[in-house]
Design an enzyme around this catalytic site. Structure first.
Site, short mmCIF file in Angstrom:
data_model
loop_
_atom_site.label_atom_id
_atom_site.label_comp_id
_atom_site.label_asym_id
_atom_site.label_seq_id
_atom_site.Cartn_x
_atom_site.Cartn_y
_atom_site.Cartn_z
CG ASP A 238 -2.15 0.75 1.14
OD1 ASP A 238 -2.51 1.15 0.03
OD2 ASP A 238 -2.82 0.97 2.18
CG HIS B 276 -5.49 7.26 4.89
ND1 HIS B 276 -4.68 7.91 3.99
CD2 HIS B 276 -5.83 6.09 4.31
CE1 HIS B 276 -4.53 7.15 2.91
NE2 HIS B 276 -5.21 6.05 3.07
P1 13P Z 1 -8.75 3.86 7.11
O1 13P Z 1 -7.67 3.69 8.15
O2 13P Z 1 -9.37 5.21 7.21
O3 13P Z 1 -9.73 2.75 7.10
O4 13P Z 1 -8.02 3.85 5.69
C1 13P Z 1 -7.40 2.67 5.24
C2 13P Z 1 -6.74 2.86 3.93
O5 13P Z 1 -7.18 3.61 3.10
C3 13P Z 1 -5.53 2.07 3.67
O6 13P Z 1 -4.96 2.38 2.44
#
Ligand code: 13P
Length: 298
Positions: free
Chosen positions: A81, A197
């Protein structure tokens, strides 16, 4: 079993579904997520955070997740990611990641395109991992690249509540979407439409007008990051507008931490029973993942 992320997500969209991705910092969580996918019979994506991948232990975790994915009875992708460090990206693919978010979202438009192309070139130059050969049957690139256009606020690993003005910053410009996807070669596109996020202060202010305009021109599946805190009916609405991959991290952490808080004392009293505590951790992650998989995938 192995799967190509772009094919997995496209197939899901074609049947009116979306595929969740869960950030896994450890093997217990990843195993629970894969078990949830097997229980529901639905495909899933295991996300590895860039800070995890930047460590030796993180690279070993990626290899372990690869094994988990290969042994699963449903399609599972292992994705690095939010990555921009070429060395970490190449190492992660060698370790077993089969898709990468080549994240140039903090850069200018042209620099973002250049980064995605640079990642592709670096992976091509490295020859790709042996495990991905089988996934390249239709002549497409073996390692699938997601890119991000617009900039999502918030910390990827720590959840803080963000105001609506922060949510509204850095929105994806629909006019750039097609050009960006074509020139970068990205096979999936993460969008900024008011999502962040971490946590939302108040209700999330999703810009449906922006998503509709993106959806009208996009020629690749869209990805919604920051799904924690967005109500299920809004995630399902996003699904109808081309969002085929939905990323969760915070809500899974919240659930696991709450379970550990509630259960640690009892397991400590039960002879320092770490196995029992890990069982609770695993069950919590599995329940959360299974419920999310069913919401998005059925
Ligand atoms: P959240 O922590 O807001 O759920 O986001 C996760 C995310 O987008 C990981 O790439």
């Amino acid at each position: 079993m192995r799967a190509r992320l772009d094919e997995l997500v496209t197939a899901a969209l074609q049947r009116g579904a979306a595929v969740p991705a869960f950030t896994c910092y450890d093997f217990t969580t990843a195993t629970a997520v894969v078990e949830a996918a097997e229980e529901t019979g639905l495909p899933v994506i295991l996300n590895v955070a860039p800070k995890t991948a930047a460590t030796r232990a993180g690279q070993r975790l990626i290899a372990a997740l690869r094994g988990l994915a290969d042994g699963a009875s449903v399609p599972v992708c292992v994705q690095l990611d939010h990555a921009s460090d070429l060395a970490v990206i190449v190492e992660s693919v060698r370790s077993g990641a089969d898709c990468v978010l080549a994240d140039g979202s903090s850069l200018g438009f042209e620099e973002n395109i250049a980064l995605v192309r640079e990642v592709r070139a670096a992976l091509d130059a490295d020859g790709g991992p042996a495990h991905s050969d089988a996934m390249d049957a239709d002549g497409g690139p073996a390692v699938v690249l997601e890119a991000e256009l617009g900039g999502l606020a918030g910390d990827e690993d720590k959840a803080f509540a963000l105001d609506s003005d922060v949510q509204a910053a850095g929105l994806t410009d629909p006019a750039q979407v097609r050009d960006f996807a074509e020139r970068s070669g990205a096979q999936l596109l993460a969008v900024a439409i008011g999502n962040v996020h971490g946590k939302y202060k108040g209700a999330p202010q999703i810009r449906w007008d922006v998503l509709e305009r993106i959806s009208a021109v996009a020629n690749v599946p869209l990805v919604l990051h920051g799904a924690s805190g967005i109500p299920a009916d809004e995630l399902l609405k996003a699904r109808t507008l081309g969002v085929g991959k939905v990323n969760f991290n915070t809500e899974l952490r919240t659930a696991i931490l709450a379970a550990l808080e509630a259960e640690t004392a009892a397991h400590r009293a039960d002879g320092e029973n770490l196995q029992g505590l890990l069982g609770r951790w695993s069950a919590t992650a599995r329940e959360f993942a299974a419920a999310t998989l069913r919401t998005l995938g059925e």
